[in-house]
Design a protein around this motif. Structure first.
Motif: not given
Length: 252
Positions: A233, A235-237, A239-243
């Motif tokens: 999760t 890792t996905t965040n 990549k989307s710059n949402s972390y």
């Protein structure tokens, strides 16, 4: 040479050396010590504040500062004398305001390639290794050998283990390792000889950012354990710059 952990007084005999035609190297005792780090970073700030007419850049390591002058120095011996006299007169203090960064790490065996070996050699269960590794607030001493590689001091003695005699040709980005008396994180894919015990999904170095490395020398790092689902999760965040990496202000 493996640096030795030690606690020493904040009154040091420094070495001042000519380093090329436009740089001065200042060396503290060759030990990993919070006293040395504090003294060194405070003096770095002092030097920067005193050079108002001459533009300089200062590079820090475990136990040294390299003062690089943008222009040539007319009399480098005079500059050394000035800096040496500054050190004798400047007032040391506690660390400036720093940050404590919380970094998630997955200690699953798929990522912790050397966990079982560390477990056997150090006579600890894997659960005990994770507990010991996550219970410490590590001090960031130095950023190298790769851009963004964090060299952290404060590792529990129960986890000390020599670097691998045969380094790997490839270590994954984000791998968390132990080398001797320290722990650190590989910011990019690279060769490496540290014992890998886990992996973080966090990007440690972004050359396009205003501050390419999120942390600074003197900051603290604390790891916390996540499972593989949480790793995926995050890792996905990433990549989307949402972390956003968790941090708090610390007054040392």
């Amino acid at each position: 040479m493996e640096l030795k952990l030690n606690n020493v007084l904040s009154d040091f005999k420094l070495q001042f050396k000519i380093y090329g035609t436009s740089s001065i190297l200042i060396e503290w005792p060759k030990i990993i010590s919070e006293d040395v780090l504090k003294n060194m970073l405070n003096f770095k700030e002092f030097i920067e504040n005193n050079y108002v007419k001459q533009k300089i850049h200062i590079i820090s390591s475990y136990n040294s500062l390299l003062v690089v002058y943008d222009k040539g120095i007319d009399n480098i011996y005079n500059e050394i004398s000035h800096i040496e006299s500054w050190y004798l007169s400047f007032e040391d203090k506690n660390f400036n305001t720093t940050k404590l960064w919380k970094i998630p790490v997955c200690y699953d065996l798929d990522f912790g390639l050397d966990l079982e070996d560390v477990s056997i050699r150090n006579k600890l269960s894997i659960a005990e290794i994770v507990k010991e590794h996550t219970s410490v607030k590590y001090r960031l001493y130095f950023i190298g050998f790769l851009p963004g590689f964090l060299y952290l001091g404060g590792l529990s003695e129960t986890l000390y283990i020599p670097r691998k005699s045969q380094p790997r040709l490839h270590v994954d980005k984000g791998s968390v390792g132990i080398g001797g008396v320290q722990t650190g994180i590989y910011p990019n894919n690279s060769p490496g000889g540290w014992n890998i015990i886990g992996k973080t999904p966090i990007n440690l170095f972004d050359p396009k950012a205003q501050n390419p490395c999120f942390a600074q020398c003197g900051d603290q790092i604390q790891f916390y354990s996540i499972n593989k689902a949480e790793f995926a999760t995050l890792t996905t965040n990433m990549k989307s710059n949402s972390y956003t990496l968790e941090n708090t202000i610390v007054h040392d």
